[in-house]
Design a protein around this motif. Structure first.
Motif, PDB file in Angstrom:
ATOM      1  N   THR A  46      23.841  -6.506  83.966  1.00 11.53           N
ATOM      2  CA  THR A  46      24.502  -6.443  82.802  1.00 11.53           C
ATOM      3  C   THR A  46      24.058  -7.804  81.740  1.00 11.53           C
ATOM      4  N   PHE A  47      24.038  -7.659  80.804  1.00  6.63           N
ATOM      5  CA  PHE A  47      23.803  -8.672  79.779  1.00  6.63           C
ATOM      6  C   PHE A  47      24.624  -9.416  78.756  1.00  6.63           C
ATOM      7  N   LYS A  48      23.927  -9.832  78.566  1.00  8.06           N
ATOM      8  CA  LYS A  48      25.081 -10.909  77.147  1.00  8.06           C
ATOM      9  C   LYS A  48      24.548 -10.394  75.901  1.00  8.06           C
ATOM     10  N   SER A  49      25.918 -10.543  74.882  1.00  2.00           N
ATOM     11  CA  SER A  49      24.871 -10.240  73.357  1.00  2.00           C
ATOM     12  C   SER A  49      23.774 -10.901  72.842  1.00  2.00           C
ATOM     13  N   ASP A  50      23.083 -12.082  73.865  1.00  2.00           N
ATOM     14  CA  ASP A  50      21.862 -12.605  73.082  1.00  2.00           C
ATOM     15  C   ASP A  50      20.657 -11.398  73.971  1.00  2.00           C
ATOM     16  N   GLY A  51      20.782 -11.017  74.791  1.00  2.00           N
ATOM     17  CA  GLY A  51      20.126 -10.287  75.305  1.00  2.00           C
ATOM     18  C   GLY A  51      20.275 -10.642  76.552  1.00  2.00           C
ATOM     19  N   SER A  52      20.280 -11.966  76.761  1.00  2.00           N
ATOM     20  CA  SER A  52      19.998 -12.643  78.366  1.00  2.00           C
ATOM     21  C   SER A  52      20.868 -12.026  79.338  1.00  2.00           C
ATOM     22  N   ILE A  53      20.443 -12.222  81.015  1.00  2.00           N
ATOM     23  CA  ILE A  53      20.643 -10.992  82.527  1.00  2.00           C
ATOM     24  C   ILE A  53      22.230 -12.553  82.230  1.00  2.00           C
ATOM     25  N   ASN A  54      23.411 -11.368  82.171  1.00  3.42           N
ATOM     26  CA  ASN A  54      24.773 -11.666  82.731  1.00  3.42           C
ATOM     27  C   ASN A  54      25.243 -11.873  84.005  1.00  3.42           C
ATOM     28  N   THR A  55      24.901 -10.946  84.583  1.00  4.47           N
ATOM     29  CA  THR A  55      25.125 -10.475  85.687  1.00  4.47           C
ATOM     30  C   THR A  55      24.937  -9.926  87.053  1.00  4.47           C
ATOM     31  N   MET A  56      23.979 -10.006  88.114  1.00  6.80           N
ATOM     32  CA  MET A  56      23.892  -9.011  89.195  1.00  6.80           C
ATOM     33  C   MET A  56      24.056  -8.322  90.043  1.00  6.80           C
ATOM     34  N   THR A  57      24.679  -7.331  90.045  1.00  7.33           N
ATOM     35  CA  THR A  57      25.181  -7.161  91.503  1.00  7.33           C
ATOM     36  C   THR A  57      23.665  -5.758  92.637  1.00  7.33           C
ATOM     37  N   ASP A  82      25.840   2.151  80.139  1.00  9.32           N
ATOM     38  CA  ASP A  82      26.649   1.524  79.239  1.00  9.32           C
ATOM     39  C   ASP A  82      26.071   0.872  78.519  1.00  9.32           C
ATOM     40  N   GLN A  83      26.699   0.571  77.319  1.00  8.23           N
ATOM     41  CA  GLN A  83      26.239  -0.663  76.678  1.00  8.23           C
ATOM     42  C   GLN A  83      26.214  -1.440  77.228  1.00  8.23           C
ATOM     43  N   ASN A  84      25.136  -2.511  77.116  1.00  4.35           N
ATOM     44  CA  ASN A  84      24.549  -3.892  77.991  1.00  4.35           C
ATOM     45  C   ASN A  84      24.801  -3.663  79.468  1.00  4.35           C
ATOM     46  N   THR A  85      24.549  -2.588  79.785  1.00  5.91           N
ATOM     47  CA  THR A  85      24.694  -2.161  81.465  1.00  5.91           C
ATOM     48  C   THR A  85      23.703  -1.063  81.687  1.00  5.91           C
ATOM     49  N   TRP A  86      22.994  -1.783  82.899  1.00  7.37           N
ATOM     50  CA  TRP A  86      21.509  -1.004  83.812  1.00  7.37           C
ATOM     51  C   TRP A  86      21.403  -0.820  84.683  1.00  7.37           C
ATOM     52  N   SER A 133      17.754  -2.066  74.557  1.00  2.00           N
ATOM     53  CA  SER A 133      19.382  -2.383  73.973  1.00  2.00           C
ATOM     54  C   SER A 133      20.017  -1.195  72.999  1.00  2.00           C
ATOM     55  N   SER A 134      18.953  -0.216  72.665  1.00  2.00           N
ATOM     56  CA  SER A 134      19.333   0.349  71.303  1.00  2.00           C
ATOM     57  C   SER A 134      19.081   2.235  71.974  1.00  2.00           C
ATOM     58  N   ALA A 135      19.026   2.232  73.590  1.00  2.00           N
ATOM     59  CA  ALA A 135      18.363   3.175  74.176  1.00  2.00           C
ATOM     60  C   ALA A 135      19.874   4.002  74.466  1.00  2.00           C
ATOM     61  N   ASP A 136      19.717   5.431  74.688  1.00  2.00           N
ATOM     62  CA  ASP A 136      20.768   5.975  74.875  1.00  2.00           C
ATOM     63  C   ASP A 136      21.860   5.602  76.063  1.00  2.00           C
ATOM     64  N   SER A 137      22.385   5.956  76.435  1.00  2.00           N
ATOM     65  CA  SER A 137      22.955   5.721  77.322  1.00  2.00           C
ATOM     66  C   SER A 137      23.425   6.975  78.119  1.00  2.00           C
ATOM     67  N   ILE A 138      22.968   6.719  79.672  1.00  2.00           N
ATOM     68  CA  ILE A 138      23.164   7.649  80.958  1.00  2.00           C
ATOM     69  C   ILE A 138      24.215   7.597  81.866  1.00  2.00           C
TER      70      ILE A 138
END
Length: 440
Positions: free
Chosen positions: A241-252, A212-216, A164-169
């Motif tokens: 995208t991930f929730k604030s607790d680190g779990s999966i939120n959405t996938m597209t 982006d933040q919480n987005t891969w 979660s702390s990796a640099d965004s590209i």
């Protein structure tokens, strides 16, 4: 009468010698059970019983009973050598005629059936192609040495943590375009070996890029090519995208006209993937349609997390495999026969059945360390090892004869003394008769 009494004693002592000699002769016979001569006295009697001053008429053989105690179990190193620890008998078939034994020295014949040295087939339960034991009836156990058919990969289950702390590209146009050979355009790469329906191995590559933040964003290629279009190196793309607790939120997914990269319940599905086939003569890629998996590959991402720790694949499994050749066989304590193959797969190919009887003394001896069912023995109770009171199976082992050699040698001396004593009875009676004759 004394002659008859002495003769009965000689006969009894002779039978005792026979039984003891047979035990000693079979001291090294696998699965042999020792016997014991049992005698009873003889009296002349009427319907009203035996008189108080009646002298006995000697002795007679009442029974030769077998002693079914456990013999010692010794290791042999041969997987088809088996011993039963506890109650039960191996079941053998001679063209449908069943017999029972404790001697577990088995081998395979030319047709790969498990047999005794004289060709009787070991009985048990068969297994289906998935390794499930089918207890619908006894069958001849067989070790199938044919190749294990390949299985196309249909599910990849992987547990991945994306830092979660990796640099965004950022994505293009503000960020660099994704290039598989340029490590600066993605955060981490994972490769997975997968298989088509012909057992050919392929490599599925997944590239993860924090956008982006919480987005891969995830890019997927198979053999460096688009799974739907092997002439293209453009990957299938999915977003997580991930929730604030680190779990999966959405996938597209990047949905093509045929929904080639759909998402259902956090599971990506590469539908109808077609592995690439490269023609070295023409230098072109083309679909390998004959080996395609029409149901596609499901990528289960439910275990994917985004915590503040390094990006890593913590676990992974995939259900495909190449063709396998039988490499080894093992038999567990419940009699299940496991085949291991060269493609790291293993499955059950059968299970032994063993039998027990209410009255073991009622079994009829057949020779060859085998017994037959009789009315006195009762019908056999047949089930798998370790069921109820049935014993367990020790593979790579044989049960030795349960003959106690020291005890048998003592019995031999006793039988010899009994024989001599009864012979002396006859000799003494003969001397008395000669004395009486000389008096007349």
């Amino acid at each position: 009468m004394s002659f008859n009494i002495g003769l009965s004693g000689l006969y009894a002592a002779s039978k005792q010698l026979d039984v003891t000699g047979n035990n000693i002769a079979n001291v090294a016979t696998t699965g042999f059970k020792s016997s014991r001569a049992e005698f009873e006295d003889v009296y002349s009697a009427s319907k009203l019983g035996v008189g108080s001053k009646t002298v006995g008429n000697g002795v007679r053989l009442a029974a030769v009973s077998q002693q079914f105690g456990q013999g010692d179990v010794n290791n042999t190193g041969n997987v088809l050598d088996m011993a039963i620890q506890g109650q039960g008998y191996f079941i053998l078939s001679d063209n449908g005629s069943l017999s029972y034994t404790r001697a577990g020295a088995f081998q395979t014949n030319k047709d790969n059936y498990v047999v005794t040295s004289d060709g009787l087939r070991l009985q048990g339960y068969a297994a289906d192609e998935n390794g499930k034991i089918i207890k619908s009836g006894l069958t001849d156990l067989k070790i199938d040495t044919s190749a294990l058919a390949p299985k196309a990969t249909s599910l990849i289950d992987q547990g991945i943590n994306l830092n979660s702390s990796a640099d965004s590209i950022p994505l293009a146009p503000t960020g660099p375009a994704f290039v598989p050979t340029d490590e600066t355009t993605y955060s981490k790469k994972f490769s997975t070996e997968i298989y088509d329906s012909q057992g050919n191995k392929h490599t599925m590559e997944q590239y993860y890029r924090k956008t982006d933040q919480n987005t891969w964003t995830m890019y997927t290629l198979i053999d460096g090519r688009n799974p739907q279009d092997p002439t293209s190196t453009t990957p299938l793309t999915g977003t997580m995208t991930f929730k604030s607790d680190g779990s999966i939120n959405t996938m597209t997914g990047s949905v093509a006209p045929d929904d080639s990269f759909a998402v259902v319940n956090n599971v990506f599905t590469v539908k109808g993937w077609i592995p690439s086939a490269y023609n070295s003569t023409t230098g072109t890629w083309s679909p390998n349609g004959s080996a395609a998996n029409p149901d596609g590959i499901r990528l289960d991402m439910n275990s994917t997390t985004s915590y503040n720790t390094e990006t890593a694949r913590l676990s992974q499994s995939q259900d495909g495999y190449a063709t396998g050749i039988l490499s080894s066989l093992s038999i567990d304590s419940t009699g299940v026969m496991f085949a291991s193959f060269s493609n790291q797969q293993s499955r059950a190919i059968g299970q032994l059945a063993i039998a027990s009887f209410a009255n073991e003394q009622g079994l009829e001896q057949q020779g060859g360390t085998r017994w037959k069912e009789t009315y006195s023995s009762g019908i056999p109770g047949i089930d798998t090892p370790k069921t109820g009171t049935l014993g367990s199976i020790s593979s790579n082992s044989l049960e030795e004869s349960n003959v106690n050699l020291t005890q048998e040698l003592v019995e031999l001396v006793k039988a010899q003394s009994n024989y001599q004593a009864n012979a002396k009875t006859i000799s003494t009676q003969s001397s008395i008769m000669q004395t009486i004759i000389q008096m007349t």
